[in-house]
Design an enzyme around this catalytic site. Sequence first.
Site, PDB file in Angstrom:
ATOM      1  N   GLY A  72      -2.784  16.592 -37.255  1.00 55.89           N
ATOM      2  CA  GLY A  72      -1.399  16.931 -37.012  1.00 55.89           C
ATOM      3  C   GLY A  72      -0.512  15.707 -37.179  1.00 55.89           C
ATOM      4  N   CYS A  73       0.762  15.934 -37.419  1.00 59.13           N
ATOM      5  CA  CYS A  73       1.672  14.814 -37.658  1.00 59.13           C
ATOM      6  C   CYS A  73       1.844  13.944 -36.415  1.00 59.13           C
ATOM      7  CB  CYS A  73       3.026  15.315 -38.164  1.00 59.13           C
ATOM      8  SG  CYS A  73       3.797  16.583 -37.129  1.00 59.13           S
ATOM      9  N   TYR A  74       2.119  14.562 -35.272  1.00 63.86           N
ATOM     10  CA  TYR A  74       2.272  13.785 -34.045  1.00 63.86           C
ATOM     11  C   TYR A  74       0.967  13.073 -33.681  1.00 63.86           C
ATOM     12  CZ  TYR A  74       6.794  15.927 -32.812  1.00 63.86           C
ATOM     13  OH  TYR A  74       8.106  16.326 -32.787  1.00 63.86           O
ATOM     14  N   SER A  75      -0.149  13.763 -33.840  1.00 63.82           N
ATOM     15  CA  SER A  75      -1.415  13.145 -33.453  1.00 63.82           C
ATOM     16  C   SER A  75      -1.766  11.980 -34.369  1.00 63.82           C
ATOM     17  CB  SER A  75      -2.543  14.178 -33.433  1.00 63.82           C
ATOM     18  OG  SER A  75      -2.789  14.704 -34.707  1.00 63.82           O
ATOM     19  N   THR A  76      -1.337  12.023 -35.628  1.00 63.33           N
ATOM     20  CA  THR A  76      -1.564  10.887 -36.517  1.00 63.33           C
ATOM     21  C   THR A  76      -0.912   9.638 -35.949  1.00 63.33           C
ATOM     22  OG1 THR A  76      -1.736  12.288 -38.481  1.00 63.33           O
ATOM     23  CG2 THR A  76      -1.179   9.979 -38.842  1.00 63.33           C
TER      24      THR A  76
END
Length: 309
Positions: free
Chosen positions: A115-119
């Site tokens: 996911g973008c935030y998790s990256t």
Amino acid sequence: MAPKIFIDGEHGTTGLQIVSRLQDRADIELMSMPPEQRREADVRTKFLREADIAILCLPDDAAREAVALAADAGTRFIDASTAHRIHPDWAFGFAELCEGQAARIAAAQFVSNPGCYSTGALALIAPLVAAGLLPADYPLTINGVSGYTGGGKQLIAQMENAGQDDAITAAYFAYALTLGHKHVPEIVSHAGLTRKPIFTPAVGRFAQGMLVSVPLHLDLMTGIPSMAQVHASLAAHYAGSAVVEVAALSDAATLARLDPEEMTGTDRMKLYVCGKEGAGQVNLVASLDNLGKGASGAAVQNLDLMIGE
């Protein structure tokens, strides 16, 4: 023979971005279903089974269905949905996460795109946990703001079409207020955390870009490291990376603000260690394009590893 690549869901936000990155490449064969056959299940199955690699830009249930339709044919998968991000049989598609991760992706049949935030969060947290500086049970708070394209076609329409009934007119809004955001499980799993972080995401009135912030109390970290030691740990982890850059402490110290659109249009990520040495606190910030390193760009980076580029 060039590997055959099929994007299942090529007309969604992520799929369109992947197509734009791949359409002019001569080293692959990009497969595309004829528009009039997109809803024909047997045609979709044929494309999935004939592809060397299928990139899934689909809702979770549809992604699971696609894998069930073609995994036995030897098709390799990159799944951009949430469906397989903590599945033990899937390689997590963040090559810079830890030593050996790029090799795991390259060899895998199944790769889950982060996911973008998790990256952004994992880029900041995971190296510090691995280095022993950040306890696995640290009471983490993660804050983030993303461009509205991260919400897909429905949110894009709500933000861009002021006349529609469910239009959103706010310049900025927080969401996932019940603290159940879908990216939290992958952050916990791939950072090796034993305490679930509090994650507060938000959306701004800009199309692409993202900031993810992790503030830390140094006296709650192992050995009470200095700000310089935290920076050195991150810099050592990403040394030599062409994708993840750690800004120098001297550069971060001169910043009056950080622009969430700083990395828009790139597939890279930039990390900052902010604060004042001796003050006992640091604010770690990741800057990336939510559709670049946060989604489509990461999928293409994983594809390149899988085909040996």
